[in-house]
Design a protein around this motif. Structure first.
Motif, PDB file in Angstrom:
ATOM      1  N   ALA A   5     -13.361 -18.628   1.492  1.00 27.91           N
ATOM      2  CA  ALA A   5     -13.035 -16.734   0.735  1.00 27.91           C
ATOM      3  C   ALA A   5     -13.932 -16.039   1.497  1.00 27.91           C
ATOM      4  O   ALA A   5     -14.349 -15.455   2.744  1.00 27.91           O
ATOM      5  N   SER A   6     -13.383 -14.826   0.743  1.00 26.78           N
ATOM      6  CA  SER A   6     -14.006 -12.815   1.401  1.00 26.78           C
ATOM      7  C   SER A   6     -13.721 -12.692   2.518  1.00 26.78           C
ATOM      8  O   SER A   6     -13.808 -12.244   3.561  1.00 26.78           O
ATOM      9  N   GLN A   7     -12.262 -13.350   2.970  1.00 22.21           N
ATOM     10  CA  GLN A   7     -11.934 -13.283   4.202  1.00 22.21           C
ATOM     11  C   GLN A   7     -10.590 -12.065   4.299  1.00 22.21           C
ATOM     12  O   GLN A   7      -9.637 -12.738   3.795  1.00 22.21           O
ATOM     13  N   THR A   8     -10.993 -10.870   5.046  1.00 22.12           N
ATOM     14  CA  THR A   8     -10.048  -9.648   4.768  1.00 22.12           C
ATOM     15  C   THR A   8      -8.928  -9.608   6.684  1.00 22.12           C
ATOM     16  O   THR A   8      -9.972  -9.652   7.692  1.00 22.12           O
ATOM     17  N   ILE A   9      -7.990  -9.410   6.835  1.00 22.84           N
ATOM     18  CA  ILE A   9      -7.638  -8.541   8.095  1.00 22.84           C
ATOM     19  C   ILE A   9      -7.631  -7.161   7.882  1.00 22.84           C
ATOM     20  O   ILE A   9      -6.748  -6.174   6.845  1.00 22.84           O
ATOM     21  N   ILE A  68       0.523  -1.144  -0.090  1.00 22.99           N
ATOM     22  CA  ILE A  68       0.143   0.106   0.414  1.00 22.99           C
ATOM     23  C   ILE A  68       0.846   1.283   0.051  1.00 22.99           C
ATOM     24  O   ILE A  68       0.511   2.351  -0.889  1.00 22.99           O
ATOM     25  N   ASP A  69       1.873   1.645   0.608  1.00 27.33           N
ATOM     26  CA  ASP A  69       2.359   2.937   0.861  1.00 27.33           C
ATOM     27  C   ASP A  69       3.820   2.122   0.293  1.00 27.33           C
ATOM     28  O   ASP A  69       4.797   3.516   0.346  1.00 27.33           O
ATOM     29  N   LYS A  70       4.028   1.330   0.124  1.00 31.51           N
ATOM     30  CA  LYS A  70       5.355   0.800  -0.899  1.00 31.51           C
ATOM     31  C   LYS A  70       6.503   1.705  -0.545  1.00 31.51           C
ATOM     32  O   LYS A  70       7.560   1.663  -0.880  1.00 31.51           O
ATOM     33  N   LYS A  71       6.576   0.249   1.115  1.00 33.22           N
ATOM     34  CA  LYS A  71       7.837   0.762   1.815  1.00 33.22           C
ATOM     35  C   LYS A  71       8.255  -1.027   2.066  1.00 33.22           C
ATOM     36  O   LYS A  71       7.256  -2.110   2.407  1.00 33.22           O
ATOM     37  N   MET A  72       9.252  -1.416   2.581  1.00 38.18           N
ATOM     38  CA  MET A  72      10.218  -2.283   2.590  1.00 38.18           C
ATOM     39  C   MET A  72      11.195  -2.056   3.607  1.00 38.18           C
ATOM     40  O   MET A  72      11.258  -1.624   4.129  1.00 38.18           O
ATOM     41  N   TYR A  73      10.668  -3.373   4.757  1.00 39.41           N
ATOM     42  CA  TYR A  73      10.803  -3.034   6.487  1.00 39.41           C
ATOM     43  C   TYR A  73      11.526  -4.709   6.610  1.00 39.41           C
ATOM     44  O   TYR A  73      11.558  -5.231   6.205  1.00 39.41           O
ATOM     45  N   LEU A  74      12.416  -3.687   7.137  1.00 37.22           N
ATOM     46  CA  LEU A  74      14.403  -4.547   6.762  1.00 37.22           C
ATOM     47  C   LEU A  74      14.956  -4.977   7.963  1.00 37.22           C
ATOM     48  O   LEU A  74      15.229  -3.853   9.407  1.00 37.22           O
ATOM     49  N   ASP A  75      15.208  -6.131   8.698  1.00 36.43           N
ATOM     50  CA  ASP A  75      15.987  -6.421  10.196  1.00 36.43           C
ATOM     51  C   ASP A  75      17.377  -6.874   9.707  1.00 36.43           C
ATOM     52  O   ASP A  75      17.848  -7.849   8.706  1.00 36.43           O
ATOM     53  N   SER A 108      -5.516  -3.068   4.402  1.00 39.73           N
ATOM     54  CA  SER A 108      -6.317  -4.517   4.362  1.00 39.73           C
ATOM     55  C   SER A 108      -6.109  -5.073   3.610  1.00 39.73           C
ATOM     56  O   SER A 108      -5.364  -5.246   2.640  1.00 39.73           O
ATOM     57  N   ILE A 109      -5.497  -6.673   4.050  1.00 40.82           N
ATOM     58  CA  ILE A 109      -5.069  -7.951   3.302  1.00 40.82           C
ATOM     59  C   ILE A 109      -5.786  -9.260   2.952  1.00 40.82           C
ATOM     60  O   ILE A 109      -6.775  -9.643   3.952  1.00 40.82           O
ATOM     61  N   ASP A 110      -6.606  -9.471   2.183  1.00 41.43           N
ATOM     62  CA  ASP A 110      -6.929 -10.499   1.334  1.00 41.43           C
ATOM     63  C   ASP A 110      -6.856 -11.708   2.319  1.00 41.43           C
ATOM     64  O   ASP A 110      -5.148 -12.214   1.039  1.00 41.43           O
ATOM     65  N   ILE A 111      -7.106 -12.662   3.087  1.00 45.43           N
ATOM     66  CA  ILE A 111      -6.067 -14.429   3.039  1.00 45.43           C
ATOM     67  C   ILE A 111      -7.272 -15.589   2.945  1.00 45.43           C
ATOM     68  O   ILE A 111      -7.325 -16.512   2.878  1.00 45.43           O
TER      69      ILE A 111
END
Length: 853
Positions: A529-533, A399-406, A507-510
């Motif tokens: 089907a049709s489940q979103t977090i 969504i925000d086109k960001k990648m988080y790294l450790d 939100s992410i469709d799972i």
């Protein structure tokens, strides 16, 4: 000297006048005697003068008085040559040694030349000296010895000569037996038989040179040089010479010894000059460095390289090392690397451990040695990180086109867009946010063209360093993950649930995602089907709502969790969770920023909600995870201002935590006071480490002041420290004298000893009992009036009963760590009420100290 005369006829003994006779060189006889009978034809003249037994002096006689039985006088005689009938004698014997400080020959000096013979049975030697062969040279018999002795001092060696028919002079007179032993005169030069460089205080630095000679020595040592340095601080004791040295370093120093002057044995045999003799080193190798290595290239530690201070052998038959938090590889544990390095092969951990620096400890060794056969002592060393960092966790928010790294450890490089490399991705990096000296970063991409669990990211080749400047030499790609994680799991009795969490800002469709091994018999569960977090929200899959009816479950499922579970989107693995043996009333919550979800250190046991009922609900499930804020607890067997004797000490730390102790975080430091501050001291060995305790063996600590610092973290990185100051005592107990003389006892008079007994006790921690007892034989015990008593201090007047006297000193710690001296001055008295039989009366005094460490 005897001179025997033969005449052609009998002579009158009374006509012999000593003044008529002389021998050349003006020898005058001092007496005479008949040979066999009176007035025969033989008599003997005796002389005080001596000559060798082979001499044949000429006789002179002046006609005067000597007559035969017919009163006819003997005519004048001059230069009448005598005949040698004297037996050769042993004058002395000298023993010699070769350059290998071995007795190799004895020279026996006779009174005259000896006929050649090889007989050796006429000589008897003591102390196991044996003759190999005999050589005659004029008046010398050279006895060549069987070589075995290693002492050039002949004080204990004797020779006995017994005559036999083989030993004759040139006139064939048998050599005369001594019948008594003759001490062999020392003609053997003293020899340097060992010359060692020592480390007497066990700090792996040469501090003394020790020379051992073949016998006791005397005279000056002033002309010894070591590497052209003139030595002044020396000591000669019998056959041992020691020098203090302080200018060398390392456990294999190259030290050359030179000597000239007058050092000699007790028989004036001088030590030969020494020129640039290379000394033997007797110093145990020291671990100077140890490094973590990643031999397999997967950024997990699998080797420890130990660097010793000098070259070593390759005998690992009785060598064992303990590496904190790691087990050793059973197949190739030790390998010699170069001449002074050892590789320890480890079993890899499950997680990336590129910044871990375990303590390595040698806890057993009787085989690994340096090239001078000095065994490597038990010792410990903290390893140095030599493994470069990698990216261990990457999650992308489309969504925000960001990648988080450790990262696997903190980065010292200033990161920018070119510090990274993408693979299997069409997006590119347009911005990098990174705080210096941290282990995470945020990348902003120009598009959403990232394929979860297909696209990969790595540090760019040869561009990123950790805190110790370990550089990533090539790329190591990590899969880029999505933003759904398995956040919490519970499986106890009727309460079972799996909590998923969306950690992104959208939100992410799972729909149709699966959770492997979540149902009975390791079957998979598929999300409908049709489940979103929702963004930053939770999705709860549970068995029922009995215990948390206030929470709405997203799915009711008959869960049965008894193995690791895996969250997948078709064939793409989204997340995993480690199976553990569940505890009653306990859920497992994922710790923040923990990248290895198959490691137990990434999970926290949440127990705050009792039975997860409405009345005790505290944040779980479908709520923020409980944060552990409680530090671990540490208990130890060492307390502040503890005092220890000079010896090994087993230092124990026990620890526990309400969650889980992280044994990787253990740090122990032993420091020694140097008058100004505490400095590192390595005289300790790690004995054992487990989840509940760690033991350290403090090895041969010298008298001093020390600080022990111990710290440990739990899996939530809460830290607990323990700092203790302790002391090592140098307790001593001495008497000023071993006996006291009371001289003469007089009736009804108090007799005071002219001397006192001074008992001196030195200690850091005055907690002891000084006990005085005595035993009396043939006298009576003290009864307030007579016999034996004593009192304390020189000017004491009060008589005390010392039959069993105890001086107790309570604890008085000298925090300045300077020894305190306690003197007990005891005066002795006697008194008798009547005269006693003359006798040496004796009383046995006993002094004893009980130290109460």
């Amino acid at each position: 000297m005897l001179y025997k005369y033969f005449f052609s006829e009998s002579i009158l003994d009374n006509s012999i006048n000593l003044n008529d006779f002389s021998i050349e060189w003006i020898w005058t006889p001092t007496s005479w005697e008949t040979w066999m009978s009176v007035d025969d034809n033989i008599f003997i003249l005796k002389f005080n003068d001596f000559w060798d037994t082979s001499s044949t002096p000429k006789l002179n006689y002046t006609k005067w008085s000597l007559t035969d039985l017919s009163w006819k006088k003997l005519e004048n005689i001059s230069n009448n040559l005598s005949i040698d009938k004297s037996s050769p004698r042993v004058l002395n014997a000298e023993i010699f040694a070769n350059n290998s400080w071995i007795f190799n020959k004895i020279e026996v000096n006779f009174s005259e030349n000896i006929n050649s013979t090889t007989d050796k049975t006429a000589f008897v030697l003591n102390n196991w000296l044996t003759i190999n062969s005999v050589l005659i040279s004029w008046n010398k018999a050279i006895l060549n010895l069987d070589l075995w002795s290693v002492n050039t001092d002949s004080n204990w060696y004797n020779l006995l000569f017994t005559s036999n028919s083989f030993w004759k002079d040139l006139a064939w007179n048998d050599a005369w037996s001594l019948w008594t032993e003759i001490n062999l005169a020392d003609k053997a030069k003293p020899v340097l038989i060992s010359y060692d460089i020592l480390d007497t205080n066990w700090d792996f630095v040469a501090d003394k040179v020790k020379l051992v000679l073949s016998e006791n020595m005397s005279w000056s040592l002033a002309w010894f040089l070591v590497n052209s340095w003139s030595l002044s601080n020396w000591n000669l004791e019998d056959n041992k010479i020691t020098f203090d040295i302080s200018w060398v370093s390392g456990t294999a120093p190259n030290i050359l010894l030179s000597y000239t002057w007058n050092l000699e044995d007790n028989n004036s045999n001088k030590l030969d000059n020494i020129t640039n003799l290379t000394l033997n080193e007797k110093i145990s190798p020291k671990i100077i460095n140890s490094y973590t290595l990643d031999q397999s290239g997967n950024w997990k530690i699998d080797w420890i390289e130990i660097e010793f201070s000098e070259d070593i052998n390759s005998d690992f038959s009785d060598f064992n090392i303990v590496v904190s938090w790691y087990s050793l590889n059973n197949f190739s544990t030790y390998t010699k690397n170069w001449n002074n390095k050892v590789i320890v092969s480890l079993n890899e951990k499950q997680i990336f451990d590129t910044e871990i620096t375990p303590l390595i400890s040698i806890n057993l060794n009787s085989s690994l040695k340096d090239l001078s056969q000095n065994i490597i002592l038990l010792q410990s060393n903290n390893t140095i990180d030599k493994v470069w960092p990698v990216i261990v966790w990457a999650r992308f928010d489309n969504i925000d086109k960001k990648m988080y790294l450790d990262f696997s450890e903190n980065i010292s490089t200033n990161l920018n867009n070119s510090s990274f490399a993408l693979s299997w991705a069409t997006a590119s990096i347009v911005n990098t946010t990174f705080s210096s000296w941290s282990n995470f970063a945020v990348l902003e991409l120009n598009s959403t063209w990232i394929d979860i669990w297909v696209s990969e990211i790595s540090f760019a080749w040869n561009s990123v360093w950790d805190m110790l400047w370990n550089k990533q030499l090539n790329t190591y790609f990590s899969k880029i993950l999505g933003w759904v994680i398995i956040n919490e799991i519970m499986s106890v009795w009727g309460v079972k649930y799996i909590e998923l969490k969306n950690i992104s800002s959208s939100s992410i469709d799972i729909s149709n995602w699966t959770i492997k091994n979540a149902l009975w018999n390791w079957s998979d569960y598929t999300i409908p089907a049709s489940q979103t977090i929702l963004a930053n929200n939770y999705y709860l899959i549970s068995t029922n709502n009995t215990y948390f009816s206030w929470i709405t479950s997203n799915q009711i499922v008959s869960l049965n969790i008894n193995s690791d579970i895996i969250l997948k989107n078709w064939n793409i693995v989204i997340d995993s969770a480690l199976y553990q043996v569940w505890e009653n009333n306990t859920s497992l919550e994922r710790l923040k920023n923990c990248w290895n979800w198959l490691s137990n250190i990434c999970w926290y046991k949440a127990v705050w909600s009792e039975w997860f009922t409405n009345n005790s609900y505290k944040w779980t499930p479908k709520s923020d995870n409980i944060l552990d804020v409680i530090n671990p607890e540490i208990t130890t067997n060492i307390v502040d201002n503890l005092i220890l004797p000079i010896w090994n000490y087993d230092l124990k730390y026990n620890y526990n935590d309400n969650i889980w102790v992280n044994t990787w975080s253990i740090n122990f430091k032993l420091e020694k006071w140097d008058w100004n501050d505490f400095v590192t001291n390595n005289l300790f060995t790690t004995w054992s480490v487990d989840l509940l305790k760690v033991n350290y063996i403090l090895s041969w600590l010298n008298y001093w002041k020390y600080k022990a610092t111990f710290s440990i973290k739990d899996t939530s990185w809460n830290t607990q420290n323990d700092v203790k100051i302790f002391y090592v005592d140098d307790f001593s107990f001495s008497l000023s004298t071993w006996s006291i003389n009371l001289w003469e006892l007089k009736q009804n008079q108090l007799i005071q000893a002219q001397d006192n007994v001074i008992v001196t006790i030195k200690t850091l921690w005055a907690w002891f009992d000084f006990i005085h007892n005595y035993q009396i034989n043939e006298l009576w015990d003290w009864d307030w009036n007579i016999w034996y008593w004593a009192c304390e201090w020189v000017s004491c007047n009060e008589i005390q009963n010392y039959k069993s006297k105890v001086f107790s000193q309570t604890k008085e710690l000298q925090t300045s760590w300077e020894l305190k001296t306690y003197n007990y001055i005891i005066k002795y008295w006697w008194k008798i009420d009547n005269f006693k039989e003359a006798w040496n009366y004796q009383i046995n005094n006993e002094y004893k100290v009980n130290v109460k460490y």
